[in-house]
Structure formats: structure tokens, C-alpha cells
Design a protein around this motif. Structure first.
Motif, short mmCIF file in Angstrom:
data_model
loop_
_atom_site.label_atom_id
_atom_site.label_comp_id
_atom_site.label_asym_id
_atom_site.label_seq_id
_atom_site.Cartn_x
_atom_site.Cartn_y
_atom_site.Cartn_z
N SER A 188 0.82 -1.21 0.00
CA SER A 188 0.00 0.00 0.00
C SER A 188 0.85 1.26 0.00
O SER A 188 0.62 2.18 -0.79
CB SER A 188 -0.94 -0.01 1.21
N GLU A 242 -4.37 7.18 4.97
CA GLU A 242 -3.72 5.88 4.84
C GLU A 242 -4.59 4.76 5.40
O GLU A 242 -4.61 3.65 4.85
CB GLU A 242 -2.35 5.90 5.53
N VAL A 265 -6.87 -1.05 -0.68
CA VAL A 265 -5.83 -1.86 -1.32
C VAL A 265 -5.93 -3.32 -0.87
O VAL A 265 -5.72 -4.24 -1.66
CB VAL A 265 -4.43 -1.28 -1.03
N ILE A 293 -11.51 7.05 -2.62
CA ILE A 293 -10.42 6.23 -3.15
C ILE A 293 -10.98 5.11 -4.02
O ILE A 293 -10.44 4.82 -5.10
CB ILE A 293 -9.57 5.68 -1.99
N PHE A 327 -0.38 7.66 -5.92
CA PHE A 327 -1.23 8.61 -5.20
C PHE A 327 -0.46 9.88 -4.86
O PHE A 327 0.68 9.82 -4.37
CB PHE A 327 -1.73 8.00 -3.89
N LYS A 333 -6.93 4.10 2.59
CA LYS A 333 -6.26 3.50 1.42
C LYS A 333 -5.90 2.05 1.69
O LYS A 333 -6.05 1.18 0.81
CB LYS A 333 -5.02 4.30 1.04
N ARG A 334 -5.42 1.74 2.89
CA ARG A 334 -5.06 0.35 3.19
C ARG A 334 -6.28 -0.57 3.11
O ARG A 334 -6.19 -1.71 2.64
CB ARG A 334 -4.42 0.26 4.57
N ASN A 379 2.45 5.45 -2.81
CA ASN A 379 2.49 6.89 -2.53
C ASN A 379 3.55 7.58 -3.39
O ASN A 379 4.71 7.18 -3.41
CB ASN A 379 2.81 7.14 -1.06
#
Length: 376
Positions: free
Chosen positions: A101, A124, A131, A205, A154, A127-128, A105
Motif C-alpha cells: 500500500s 492511509e 488496497v 479512493i 497517489f 487506502k489500506r 504513494n
């Protein structure tokens, strides 16, 4: 059941206490924890053979699993990442410091601004979760380090003072997110001003990732003609369609054809919104099932969608997709009532018309072709 709805979100430590997706240590016994994205689970950790390395421990470790890991380098930053990076001792010169993940970035928020630490942590966290679901589906998730031409990246940016506002969006694999979306007050103000029923970091996201996978899985493929028949011709001028929406609002009767009003703007947005809802459905239903919540046990009258809502009734797994879809709808009906009982907004403030279900099935078929894991 659908592979995404089988995504594990219920975990337990070696001490048998419950642990959760974002935990780095067990709150009961203080055992270190780490998320293994390729196995899709949070594990208890034991010291590895070398300093700073770890191995998975506990009853849920696959048999004969001897892999050695390091923690993601962002474990000590404001991102507070608890993901693991597998160690390849033969490639030690080119070893990865960041997890699946965090490698995505490109630009992170300016950490010299004190309030940005909390905003980055929230981004984050979202996002995690996204992902991890993409990895569970077996979809291609590679950074621009591994795949310079088609990798995902990202940028988390802040609008400069006295300059145009940073816009959240996607372009050729690069997703830009205005970090003010991680400020709960500002995001709610934007949601209200735009008359949106739902606006979250996870939603943003998932939507922007949907644009990325349209480029990867639909554009210039055999799916494109079928896409145009369902969603419309994406060659229609996007900026003109966007400006028309800003001037006139969504087209009349949009609710009978689209999953959201924003989806009615342009075929690309229709796809991205449908993709995001597909991810919402799978992850949420998977979470419920992993905690033993079974929608089939819900006692309430319910009108199920049937084969007529599918985009391809010849598929052998059609009934299972319908089971997945209808289980989701039962779950959200109850979740909405639970939220109302607490005086909170609806958990899922959307109604799915048949046309949107057809598009959801199309997304599912595209995903299944891209990944052998996506099968019922």
C-alpha cells in the motif's frame, strides 16, 4: 460466495482475543501484529531469524509457511502502517522498505504542518482498506516502481493559499486526493453543499481507483463495446458534460438508471461510481460474514432481484452473483434501521434500480476475467 465478500475482517491474536485490521499490537497481551496483504489476514508476530525481522505465528498461519518479514517503514511515521513486507534475502540489495500500500504513494502531505499528521493517518487508513480488498480480488496492484508504465500512484496534496483549489481526480494511473477530505468538518460541509447523501475517504479512493481500472481492464479491450451499450459512449466530451451538470444538475429521472446522481454525468463517472459501490458491497458483506452475521437469517419481507437484472444470464455463476447482491441488500436494510435507531444517517443511503444492478454485474464480469480469484 463471492471472493471479495469472503474477505477476512475478523481476526484473533495468539492469546485468543479479538484484534482488528488497523492494530499493530494486541491490546490484551501486547503481542506485535502485522497485516500480510497477500494472505489477506492480520497475524500475531514472533521475532524472525535476524534483527528487525518477524515471522507469522498462531493457529491461522498456513502450513509450512516459513516466510520472513520486516515491518513497513511507515510503521514509525504518522501513517502508522501495520503492514508487512516479505524479505527476499537473495534480493537484499534492492529490498523493499515499504509495503504494497505505501509503495503506491508518490506525494504525501507536508509533515511540517502539524495538523497534516492526523489527516495523513486517516487517508492511509482508508487506502489500506481499499488496497487490501483489491489484493483479495487478485487485481493488479503495482506501484510505478514495479510497473513504470501502468502502475498506480497517489498524490495527497493541500490547496495552496490564494491559488486554485486542488481537485481530487485521476489521470493515467495517478490519483490526486485533496487532503481536506480527511478533515471531517470540511468534508461534511462539501457533502452538504453538493447535496450528496454519502462522502467518505474510502468512497473517494474506491471511485478514483475505478477510473484506474477502467483504463486497465476496459479501454482497448474486448469489453469496450459492451461497456458502451450499458454505460454510454465515453468519447462524449467530458468537460462539457461536467459543466452541464454544474449548470443544470443531474438529468431528470436519473434515479431509475444510475446508482447515484453523479454517475449520470458521463459514462466514465457511471463506471467509477458503479465500481465503488461494487467494492462497498463486497467489503461490507465480507466484514459481516467474517463476524458471523448472515443476511439469509434476516427475517423481513424482501423483493429479490432476479436473472432479468443481469447483463449476461448465460453465466454459470449468475445465481451466486444474485445471492451476493440480494444478501447485500438485506444487510443494508437492517443496517439502515440500526443507524436510525442511533439517530445517525443511513448506512447505505442509496436505492439500486435494475439498470444499476445490470452495470454492477458487468463490473463483476470484468473483474472475474482479470482475476482467477474472483469466482464464486
Amino acid at each position: 460466495m463471492h471472493s471479495l465478500s469472503s474477505l477476512q475482517r475478523s481476526y484473533d491474536c495468539q492469546c485468543s482475543r479479538a484484534i482488528f485490521f488497523g492494530n499493530s499490537h494486541c491490546l490484551n497481551c501486547d503481542t506485535p501484529l502485522g497485516y500480510e496483504p497477500h494472505l489477506g489476514k492480520l497475524f500475531s508476530l514472533a521475532p524472525g531469524p535476524y534483527a528487525g525481522t518477524w515471522q507469522l505465528t498462531g493457529s491461522h498461519v498456513p502450513e509450512n509457511h516459513r516466510a520472513v518479514y520486516r515491518r513497513c517503514a511507515n510503521v514509525t511515521t504518522a501513517a502508522a502502517c501495520n503492514w508487512l513486507v516479505r524479505v527476499d534475502f537473495q534480493e537484499e540489495r534492492n529490498r523493499q522498505e515499504y509495503c504494497l500500500s505505501c509503495r503506491l504513494n508518490c506525494t504525501i502531505p507536508d509533515m511540517s504542518v502539524p495538523e497534516n499528521a492526523l489527516l495523513w493517518r486517516r487517508i492511509e487508513d482508508a487506502k489500506r482498506r481499499v488496497v487490501s480488498a483489491l489484493a483479495a480480488l487478485g487485481l493488479p496492484v503495482a506501484s510505478r516502481i514495479e510497473d513504470p508504465e501502468r502502475g498506480l500512484a497517489f498524490n495527497f496534496l493541500q490547496s495552496p493559499v490564494n491559488a486554485p483549489r486542488v481537485l481530487t481526480g485521476h489521470e493515467k494511473g495517478l490519483i490526486t486526493l485533496n487532503i481536506e477530505e480527511a478533515d471531517d468538518v470540511k468534508r461534511e460541509q462539501i457533502r452538504t453543499s453538493m447535496h450528496e447523501p454519502y462522502r467518505t475517504l474510502v468512497g473517494h479512493i474506491r471511485h478514483e481507483v475505478g477510473h484506474y481500472y477502467w483504463d486497465r481492464l476496459v479501454a482497448k479491450t474486448s469489453w469496450l463495446d459492451r461497456f458502451r451499450k450499458l454505460f454510454g459512449d465515453e468519447r462524449v466530451d467530458y468537460n462539457a458534460a461536467l459543466q452541464k451538470n454544474y449548470r443544470q444538475g443531474p438529468e431528470p429521472g436519473w434515479a431509475s438508471r444510475y446508482i447515484s446522481s453523479y454517475a449520470s454525468i458521463h459514462p466514465w463517472e457511471d463506471w467509477a461510481e458503479t465500481w465503488a459501490h461494487y467494492m462497498h458491497m463486497g467489503d461490507t458483506l465480507g466484514t459481516a460474514l467474517s463476524f458471523g452475521i448472515k443476511p439469509d437469517s434476516i427475517a423481513m419481507p424482501f423483493d429479490c432481484f432476479g436473472p432479468q437484472a443481469l447483463c449476461d444470464t448465460e453465466r454459470a455463476d449468475s445465481e451466486r452473483f444474485l445471492s451476493f447482491l440480494n444478501s447485500w441488500l438485506k444487510l443494508t436494510a437492517v443496517m439502515n434501521e440500526l443507524c436510525r435507531s442511533m439517530g445517525q444517517p443511513d448506512f447505505y443511503p442509496f436505492a439500486l434500480p435494475g439498470a444499476a444492478v445490470t452495470k454492477l454485474h458487468f463490473v463483476h464480469l470484468v473483474v472475474c476475467e482479470a482475476s482467477p480469484r474472483c469466482s464464486f
